[in-house]
Design an enzyme around this catalytic site. Sequence first.
Site, PDB file in Angstrom:
ATOM      1  N   CYS A  41      30.460 -12.860  -1.343  1.00 32.36           N
ATOM      2  CA  CYS A  41      31.599 -12.753  -2.267  1.00 32.36           C
ATOM      3  C   CYS A  41      32.086 -14.104  -2.777  1.00 32.36           C
ATOM      4  O   CYS A  41      32.353 -14.276  -3.971  1.00 32.36           O
ATOM      5  CB  CYS A  41      32.745 -12.016  -1.589  1.00 32.36           C
ATOM      6  SG  CYS A  41      32.960 -12.445   0.148  1.00 32.36           S
ATOM      7  N   HIS A  76      39.808 -13.283  -3.375  1.00 30.89           N
ATOM      8  CA  HIS A  76      39.533 -14.618  -2.833  1.00 30.89           C
ATOM      9  C   HIS A  76      39.952 -15.656  -3.882  1.00 30.89           C
ATOM     10  O   HIS A  76      39.668 -15.500  -5.078  1.00 30.89           O
ATOM     11  CB  HIS A  76      38.040 -14.804  -2.574  1.00 30.89           C
ATOM     12  CG  HIS A  76      37.489 -14.035  -1.414  1.00 30.89           C
ATOM     13  ND1 HIS A  76      38.261 -13.270  -0.569  1.00 30.89           N
ATOM     14  CD2 HIS A  76      36.212 -13.943  -0.949  1.00 30.89           C
ATOM     15  CE1 HIS A  76      37.482 -12.730   0.364  1.00 30.89           C
ATOM     16  NE2 HIS A  76      36.232 -13.113   0.152  1.00 30.89           N
TER      17      HIS A  76
HETATM   18  P1  NAP Z   1      33.489  -1.873   6.877  1.00 25.46           P
HETATM   19  O1  NAP Z   1      34.718  -1.530   6.127  1.00 25.46           O
HETATM   20  O2  NAP Z   1      33.585  -2.202   8.318  1.00 25.46           O
HETATM   21  O3  NAP Z   1      32.437  -0.674   6.670  1.00 25.46           O
HETATM   22  C1  NAP Z   1      31.192  -0.659   7.308  1.00 25.46           C
HETATM   23  C2  NAP Z   1      30.359   0.482   6.769  1.00 25.46           C
HETATM   24  O4  NAP Z   1      29.054   0.421   7.349  1.00 25.46           O
HETATM   25  C3  NAP Z   1      30.914   1.847   7.114  1.00 25.46           C
HETATM   26  O5  NAP Z   1      30.642   2.749   6.073  1.00 25.46           O
HETATM   27  C4  NAP Z   1      30.110   2.217   8.345  1.00 25.46           C
HETATM   28  O6  NAP Z   1      30.003   3.585   8.570  1.00 25.46           O
HETATM   29  C5  NAP Z   1      28.759   1.668   7.952  1.00 25.46           C
HETATM   30  N1  NAP Z   1      27.913   1.500   9.130  1.00 25.46           N
HETATM   31  C6  NAP Z   1      28.161   0.780  10.240  1.00 25.46           C
HETATM   32  N2  NAP Z   1      27.146   0.908  11.115  1.00 25.46           N
HETATM   33  C7  NAP Z   1      26.245   1.736  10.561  1.00 25.46           C
HETATM   34  C8  NAP Z   1      25.000   2.259  10.971  1.00 25.46           C
HETATM   35  N3  NAP Z   1      24.464   1.955  12.144  1.00 25.46           N
HETATM   36  N4  NAP Z   1      24.324   3.071  10.115  1.00 25.46           N
HETATM   37  C9  NAP Z   1      24.845   3.389   8.912  1.00 25.46           C
HETATM   38  N5  NAP Z   1      26.035   2.934   8.467  1.00 25.46           N
HETATM   39  C10 NAP Z   1      26.728   2.108   9.283  1.00 25.46           C
HETATM   40  O7  NAP Z   1      32.751  -3.116   6.236  1.00 25.46           O
HETATM   41  P2  NAP Z   1      32.682  -3.557   4.679  1.00 25.46           P
HETATM   42  O8  NAP Z   1      33.711  -4.552   4.423  1.00 25.46           O
HETATM   43  O9  NAP Z   1      32.579  -2.353   3.832  1.00 25.46           O
HETATM   44  O10 NAP Z   1      31.322  -4.349   4.656  1.00 25.46           O
HETATM   45  C11 NAP Z   1      30.083  -3.736   4.911  1.00 25.46           C
HETATM   46  C12 NAP Z   1      28.991  -4.787   4.811  1.00 25.46           C
HETATM   47  O11 NAP Z   1      28.890  -5.234   3.477  1.00 25.46           O
HETATM   48  C13 NAP Z   1      29.281  -6.053   5.629  1.00 25.46           C
HETATM   49  O12 NAP Z   1      28.832  -5.898   6.949  1.00 25.46           O
HETATM   50  C14 NAP Z   1      28.556  -7.099   4.875  1.00 25.46           C
HETATM   51  O13 NAP Z   1      27.223  -7.232   5.307  1.00 25.46           O
HETATM   52  C15 NAP Z   1      28.597  -6.592   3.453  1.00 25.46           C
HETATM   53  N6  NAP Z   1      29.632  -7.285   2.683  1.00 25.46           N
HETATM   54  C16 NAP Z   1      29.220  -8.019   1.677  1.00 25.46           C
HETATM   55  C17 NAP Z   1      30.109  -8.680   0.905  1.00 25.46           C
HETATM   56  C18 NAP Z   1      29.605  -9.559  -0.177  1.00 25.46           C
HETATM   57  O14 NAP Z   1      30.122 -10.606  -0.299  1.00 25.46           O
HETATM   58  N7  NAP Z   1      28.635  -9.194  -0.958  1.00 25.46           N
HETATM   59  C19 NAP Z   1      31.456  -8.599   1.128  1.00 25.46           C
HETATM   60  C20 NAP Z   1      31.900  -7.837   2.178  1.00 25.46           C
HETATM   61  C21 NAP Z   1      30.943  -7.182   2.945  1.00 25.46           C
HETATM   62  P3  NAP Z   1      30.880   4.335   9.702  1.00 25.46           P
HETATM   63  O15 NAP Z   1      32.198   4.621   9.027  1.00 25.46           O
HETATM   64  O16 NAP Z   1      30.101   5.551   9.980  1.00 25.46           O
HETATM   65  O17 NAP Z   1      30.999   3.412  10.839  1.00 25.46           O
HETATM   66  C1  3JM Z   2      30.404 -10.402   4.702  1.00 19.71           C
HETATM   67  O1  3JM Z   2      25.872  -7.877   9.683  1.00 19.71           O
HETATM   68  C2  3JM Z   2      27.089  -7.955   9.786  1.00 19.71           C
HETATM   69  O2  3JM Z   2      27.671  -7.836  10.853  1.00 19.71           O
HETATM   70  C3  3JM Z   2      27.882  -8.219   8.539  1.00 19.71           C
HETATM   71  C4  3JM Z   2      28.455  -9.593   8.457  1.00 19.71           C
HETATM   72  C5  3JM Z   2      29.104  -9.851   7.113  1.00 19.71           C
HETATM   73  C6  3JM Z   2      28.380 -10.374   6.033  1.00 19.71           C
HETATM   74  C7  3JM Z   2      26.908 -10.556   6.136  1.00 19.71           C
HETATM   75  O3  3JM Z   2      26.443 -11.515   6.771  1.00 19.71           O
HETATM   76  O4  3JM Z   2      26.203  -9.717   5.565  1.00 19.71           O
HETATM   77  C8  3JM Z   2      30.460  -9.588   6.957  1.00 19.71           C
HETATM   78  C9  3JM Z   2      31.098  -9.849   5.757  1.00 19.71           C
HETATM   79  C10 3JM Z   2      29.048 -10.662   4.833  1.00 19.71           C
HETATM   80  C11 3JM Z   2      28.326 -11.272   3.687  1.00 19.71           C
HETATM   81  O5  3JM Z   2      28.523 -10.813   2.571  1.00 19.71           O
HETATM   82  O6  3JM Z   2      27.603 -12.258   3.867  1.00 19.71           O
END
Ligand code: NAP
Ligand code: 3JM
Length: 349
Positions: free
Chosen positions: A132, A252
């Site tokens: 992000c 952010h």
């Molecule tokens: P979050 O609110 O904690 O949501 C996590 C999601 O992942 C929930 O839908 C969860 O489902 C699902 N999940 C967890 N474990 C799983 C599994 N074993 N199999 C299938 N689904 C699973 O987190 P978030 O903020 O949405 O972020 C999710 C991910 O996106 C992060 O871990 C990161 O890698 C990425 N992210 C990227 C950016 C970016 O900058 N591009 C920003 C933020 C996050 P349940 O409800 O069933 O647990």
């Molecule tokens: C943003 O794999 C994880 O536990 C997710 C960690 C995470 C990430 C990532 O490394 O994919 C949390 C929040 C990010 C990201 O966008 O890099």
Amino acid sequence: MEKKNGYHVAVVGATGAVGEQMLKMLEQRQFPLASLKVLASARSVGQTVTFNGEELTIEEATPEAFEGVQIALFSAGGSVSKKLAPEAAKRGAICIDNTSAFRMDPNVPLVVPEVNPQAMEQHGGIIANPNCSTIQMVAALEPLREKYGMERIIVSTYQAVSGAGAKAIQELHDQTEAVLHGNEVKKEILPVGSLPQKYQMAFNAIPQIDVFLENGFTNEEMKMTRETKKIFSDETIAVSATCVRVPVVKGHSESVYVELKNEYDLAEVRSLLENAPGIVVQDNPEEQVYPMAIDAADKIETFVGRLRRDLDHPRGLHMWIVSDNLLKGAAWNAVQIAEELVKRNLIKE
Ligand code: NAP
Ligand code: 3JM
């Protein structure tokens, strides 16, 4: 959900903070859908989410769930992407992955559509969405890099808690209420869910996002360094970051200092930014106009202001860049990539 025209799409992590925004973006952009699968962990199976007024039931994300899927948007953490994105790709889907799992893989394009859309042409089934903090920074810097060249970037971030997931948003709410009522403050999620040491986020600023590495920078800071070089296709550009979590829910903010290769004119910089796709200039100090997280929340654009010359370096420029981290920083950039795939006719029938 089944319709005739459009694409078969799956959202992995549909119950999460990013997944929720992905559904909102697909809805708002009226992305052409033939079907939409909402996937999450076994814990959520049977729960529902609303899409275009219709209730969709969460299914478990398994390799078989991707049969017939053409586009899979992943945001369920790195380990889920590592396991399931290759399985989805094997079944013919193009995966747009929001995690850090494949970003630095030389065979995986790392795409911000305003900067390097052409990179997606070389995909092998997976396209990575940058972090992000990287996305909003490179989107705003690209017009200046293109015009003047860029030698160095020094950035300090002020990052919202929603970047750490739905539980972190709840934690900030709960802690704020606890502080205001004089109750015990529970610290369970921030700064990093997987580490034992926790700190209070409410009424605080925490200079740690993700884990520390041997060089003294955090992983989030090194993501900004490495990803920027890859997106700009320039290993010589110097990038150092300090990433800080602040008690903001969405948006952010970044204080960015850049040293350009060539002399610049401030009025021209403003005009380049005003004409850049996806960028909105909010910069009028006399009227106290500048970007703020609270205004950028729920918008897809990246907002730029506080444009000013460095006091000493003739090619140094300071700016303030703000964007909704869950939209341009994640869900919108991913859906924008999907739209670009459609435009470029890159989706298999
Ligand atoms: P979050 O609110 O904690 O949501 C996590 C999601 O992942 C929930 O839908 C969860 O489902 C699902 N999940 C967890 N474990 C799983 C599994 N074993 N199999 C299938 N689904 C699973 O987190 P978030 O903020 O949405 O972020 C999710 C991910 O996106 C992060 O871990 C990161 O890698 C990425 N992210 C990227 C950016 C970016 O900058 N591009 C920003 C933020 C996050 P349940 O409800 O069933 O647990
Ligand atoms: C943003 O794999 C994880 O536990 C997710 C960690 C995470 C990430 C990532 O490394 O994919 C949390 C929040 C990010 C990201 O966008 O890099």
